[in-house]
Design a protein around this motif. Structure first.
Motif, short mmCIF file in Angstrom:
data_model
loop_
_atom_site.label_atom_id
_atom_site.label_comp_id
_atom_site.label_asym_id
_atom_site.label_seq_id
_atom_site.Cartn_x
_atom_site.Cartn_y
_atom_site.Cartn_z
N LYS A 153 -7.20 11.32 -1.39
CA LYS A 153 -6.60 11.77 -2.64
C LYS A 153 -7.62 12.35 -3.61
CE LYS A 153 -3.67 8.78 -4.70
NZ LYS A 153 -3.01 7.46 -4.95
N TYR A 154 -8.76 11.66 -3.76
CA TYR A 154 -9.74 12.07 -4.77
C TYR A 154 -10.86 12.89 -4.17
CZ TYR A 154 -6.84 8.70 -7.06
OH TYR A 154 -5.74 8.05 -7.53
N ASP B 41 -16.94 8.75 0.94
CA ASP B 41 -16.35 10.09 0.94
C ASP B 41 -17.24 11.07 0.19
OD1 ASP B 41 -15.56 10.46 -1.96
OD2 ASP B 41 -14.35 8.68 -1.54
N ASN C 237 -7.46 6.64 -0.97
CA ASN C 237 -8.18 7.13 -2.15
C ASN C 237 -9.19 8.22 -1.77
OD1 ASN C 237 -6.89 5.48 -3.97
ND2 ASN C 237 -8.50 3.91 -3.99
N PHE D 290 -0.58 4.57 -9.31
CA PHE D 290 -0.27 3.51 -10.26
C PHE D 290 -1.53 2.81 -10.77
CE2 PHE D 290 3.67 3.85 -7.78
CZ PHE D 290 4.56 4.03 -8.83
N GLY D 291 -2.65 3.02 -10.10
CA GLY D 291 -3.85 2.29 -10.49
C GLY D 291 -3.83 0.87 -9.99
N LEU D 292 -3.12 0.65 -8.89
CA LEU D 292 -3.01 -0.70 -8.34
C LEU D 292 -3.78 -0.90 -7.03
CD1 LEU D 292 0.75 -1.55 -9.03
CD2 LEU D 292 -1.27 -2.64 -10.02
N ASN E 229 -5.93 1.53 1.78
CA ASN E 229 -6.08 1.95 0.38
C ASN E 229 -7.36 2.74 0.17
OD1 ASN E 229 -4.14 1.23 -1.79
ND2 ASN E 229 -4.21 -0.76 -0.78
N ILE F 63 -16.79 9.32 -9.23
CA ILE F 63 -16.32 8.60 -10.41
C ILE F 63 -17.45 8.56 -11.43
CG2 ILE F 63 -15.43 6.38 -11.25
CD1 ILE F 63 -14.55 5.84 -8.30
N VAL G 43 -12.73 0.51 -12.34
CA VAL G 43 -11.82 1.00 -11.30
C VAL G 43 -11.08 -0.09 -10.53
CG1 VAL G 43 -12.92 3.25 -10.95
CG2 VAL G 43 -13.62 1.29 -9.54
N LEU H 73 -6.90 -0.35 -5.94
CA LEU H 73 -8.20 -1.03 -5.95
C LEU H 73 -8.11 -2.43 -6.56
CD1 LEU H 73 -10.69 1.86 -6.83
CD2 LEU H 73 -10.29 0.77 -4.61
N TYR H 74 -7.09 -2.65 -7.41
CA TYR H 74 -6.87 -4.00 -7.93
C TYR H 74 -6.48 -4.91 -6.77
CZ TYR H 74 -4.72 -7.84 -10.50
OH TYR H 74 -4.37 -9.07 -10.97
N ARG I 35 -6.79 3.99 -14.15
CA ARG I 35 -7.02 5.26 -13.47
C ARG I 35 -8.04 6.03 -14.31
NH1 ARG I 35 -2.81 8.98 -11.73
NH2 ARG I 35 -3.87 8.85 -9.73
N VAL I 36 -8.92 6.77 -13.68
CA VAL I 36 -9.89 7.55 -14.44
C VAL I 36 -9.10 8.55 -15.29
CG1 VAL I 36 -11.76 9.24 -14.29
CG2 VAL I 36 -11.73 7.27 -12.74
#
Ligand code: ATP
Ligand code: MG
Length: 148
Positions: free
Chosen positions: A55-56, A80, A52, A111-113, A48, A85, A93, A115-116, A99-100
């Motif tokens: 992706k970011y 990275d 990220n 989905f914003g899941l 994960n 952020i 986060v 980091l959860y 999600r930002v």
């Protein structure tokens, strides 16, 4: 269960290098130590964080992964040089579905899941999470797991 994080990281780096849509440069330095944790969950956590980081980021990214033993545990850092952020969003986060909010400017879907999930796994192992990030410069996610 006993896990060799260096092996996990090597496998994940290879996997992400094969599947990433953009050029990724990995800089890996993980000590050959054993960690007591759930192998599948630790693997997903690291996956994960790498996902990220890719992706970011912009058209290319350098990801630095460091792992080392500490007096009473073990620390893993995934850094990275991506979009970063904003400070005001950093505390949120790790929340479920967060999600930002950058509207249509958000580079990718999610989905914003992720980091959860990372937070759940680290907390269940009695560990700690730390985020350091600067907008436009990059992010460093760090997790600490106790050795017992
Ligand atoms: P998914 O559930 O697919 O992982 P997601 O990536 O949006 O979706 P999280 O991984 O939980 O969800 O991340 C939450 C938010 O935190 C992201 O939407 C993004 O805005 C921000 N974020 C996470 N990692 C980074 C990073 N390395 N650099 C910049 N922003 C990040
Ligand atoms: Mg994610």
């Amino acid at each position: 269960e006993t896990v060799q994080p260096a092996e996990l990281v090597a496998e994940l780096v290879e996997q992400h290098q094969l599947t990433s849509a953009k050029p990724v440069r990995f800089d890996v330095d993980v000590a050959a130590t054993a960690v007591h944790c759930d192998r599948l969950h630790l693997r997903n956590v690291i996956s994960n964080l790498i996902d990220n980081a890719i992706k970011y980021s912009r058209e290319q990214v350098t990801i630095r992964i460091q792992g080392q033993p500490e007096p009473s545990g073990w620390r893993l850092t995934v850094a990275d040089d991506g979009i970063g952020i904003p400070a005001s969003y950093q505390p949120a986060v790790f929340d479920r579905f967060f999600r930002v909010p950058t509207g249509n400017l958000h580079p990718v879907k999610g989905f914003g899941l992720g980091l959860y999930y990372v937070r759940q796994v680290v907390e269940r192992h009695g560990g700690r999470l730390h985020l350091q990030s600067e907008q436009g410069r990059g992010s460093t996610f760090s997790l600490w797991l106790p050795s017992f």
